[in-house]
Design an enzyme around this catalytic site. Sequence first.
Site, PDB file in Angstrom:
ATOM      1  N   ARG A 176       0.813  -1.214   0.000  1.00  0.00           N
ATOM      2  CA  ARG A 176       0.000   0.000   0.000  1.00  0.00           C
ATOM      3  C   ARG A 176       0.853   1.274   0.000  1.00  0.00           C
ATOM      4  NH1 ARG A 176      -5.269  -0.408   2.122  1.00  0.00           N
ATOM      5  NH2 ARG A 176      -6.306  -2.224   1.198  1.00  0.00           N
ATOM      6  N   LYS A 236      19.356  -0.321   6.763  1.00  0.00           N
ATOM      7  CA  LYS A 236      19.355  -0.789   5.379  1.00  0.00           C
ATOM      8  C   LYS A 236      20.635  -1.553   5.033  1.00  0.00           C
ATOM      9  CE  LYS A 236      15.331   0.476   3.999  1.00  0.00           C
ATOM     10  NZ  LYS A 236      14.342  -0.535   3.578  1.00  0.00           N
ATOM     11  N   TYR A 266      18.672   5.005   9.968  1.00  0.00           N
ATOM     12  CA  TYR A 266      17.986   4.392   8.826  1.00  0.00           C
ATOM     13  C   TYR A 266      18.990   3.710   7.898  1.00  0.00           C
ATOM     14  CZ  TYR A 266      15.287   4.148   4.467  1.00  0.00           C
ATOM     15  OH  TYR A 266      14.672   3.716   3.315  1.00  0.00           O
ATOM     16  N   HIS A 313       9.530  13.449   2.400  1.00  0.00           N
ATOM     17  CA  HIS A 313      10.799  13.748   1.754  1.00  0.00           C
ATOM     18  C   HIS A 313      10.708  15.104   1.059  1.00  0.00           C
ATOM     19  CE1 HIS A 313      11.390   9.281   2.085  1.00  0.00           C
ATOM     20  NE2 HIS A 313      12.571   9.727   2.467  1.00  0.00           N
ATOM     21  N   SER A 315      18.321   1.946  -0.038  1.00  0.00           N
ATOM     22  CA  SER A 315      18.272   3.379  -0.299  1.00  0.00           C
ATOM     23  C   SER A 315      19.671   3.877  -0.631  1.00  0.00           C
ATOM     24  CB  SER A 315      17.740   4.118   0.925  1.00  0.00           C
ATOM     25  OG  SER A 315      17.984   5.502   0.838  1.00  0.00           O
ATOM     26  N   SER A 316      19.749   4.959  -1.385  1.00  0.00           N
ATOM     27  CA  SER A 316      21.050   5.531  -1.718  1.00  0.00           C
ATOM     28  C   SER A 316      21.751   6.126  -0.501  1.00  0.00           C
ATOM     29  CB  SER A 316      20.898   6.611  -2.800  1.00  0.00           C
ATOM     30  OG  SER A 316      20.053   7.655  -2.357  1.00  0.00           O
ATOM     31  N   CYS A 317      21.027   6.301   0.606  1.00  0.00           N
ATOM     32  CA  CYS A 317      21.648   6.883   1.803  1.00  0.00           C
ATOM     33  C   CYS A 317      22.572   5.897   2.517  1.00  0.00           C
ATOM     34  CB  CYS A 317      20.584   7.399   2.771  1.00  0.00           C
ATOM     35  SG  CYS A 317      19.720   6.111   3.660  1.00  0.00           S
TER      36      CYS A 317
END
Length: 315
Positions: A17, A144, A140, A183, A111-113
């Site tokens: 969702r 990841k 975060y 974001h 994620s690119s972070c």
Amino acid sequence: MEDLLATPARVYVAGHRGLVGAAVTRCLMSHGHEPLGLTRSELDLRDAGATAAVLRETRPDAVVLAAARVGGIMANSSHPVPFIEDNLRIQLSVISAAHAAGVRRLLFLGSSCIYPRLAPQPIREEALLTGPLEPTNEPYALAKIAGIVQVRSYRRQYGTSYICAMPTNIYGPGDNFDLESSHVLPALIRRFHEAKRDGLDEVVLWGSGAPRREFLHVDDLAEACVTLLRRYDDDMPVNVGCGEDLTIRQLARQVGEIVGYRGRITFDATKPDGTPRKLLDVSRMTALGWKPRIPLREGIASTYAAWLSGAGKSQ
């Protein structure tokens, strides 16, 4: 090239969702697959026992792990604990349950972070764990990174066909427009919309406006996910982006033009900027035959229109 995802496949989309999960669900259906998923009220993915029972019962051919606790600089800075704990619990729960249920394919979305704050640009996948992270989203990012290592560990110990994708900044219809947790791109859309509505002469934004960011429409990411499930099987994460970036100042001007805000745009340099630049090297992804199709200006305009037709009507 061998197709690693036979059609039709039953694919459980964890987080179906959400912004990414909903797009992946649509894309899977368009390719003739059968997406499966339960809402958060039906299944708490942090509950390892309940998650294992669902995957044991449904026996999907593949799992896409798109569920995550996400947010911008403000949310990450204000609530770091759930950003590390919820994501670790979700990842541990879903990946281990998939293996226990005999799921053949799994795609973990990071994620690119995850990359070092000052990684050489454009960032190659090999830059992972080569330097310090950006402090504003470290919890975060570490969660990841743990997910990537978990996937690699299952591959190494059990020979599973599990893979990881590292998307750049994702946006699109269905995004989160809450100013406390969104974001940068949806936040800008809402800020400028409300400033236009209220007749404000000036909008003040966080940071210097100098950091550069790359943006990818969520429908392009969804196509990349299906491509990876079909064609990729390696323990190296794969970057997914458009290969182009722009400054936050340039982005703000573009969003302001699309929304129709005509006032001044200024920046509060006392607020954090985050990582100076996060441009991804996407050569590994494009080598699989995928490339993005939705230009940024077109994508912003369609995202704004979708928001206006929904929650934005009352704003």
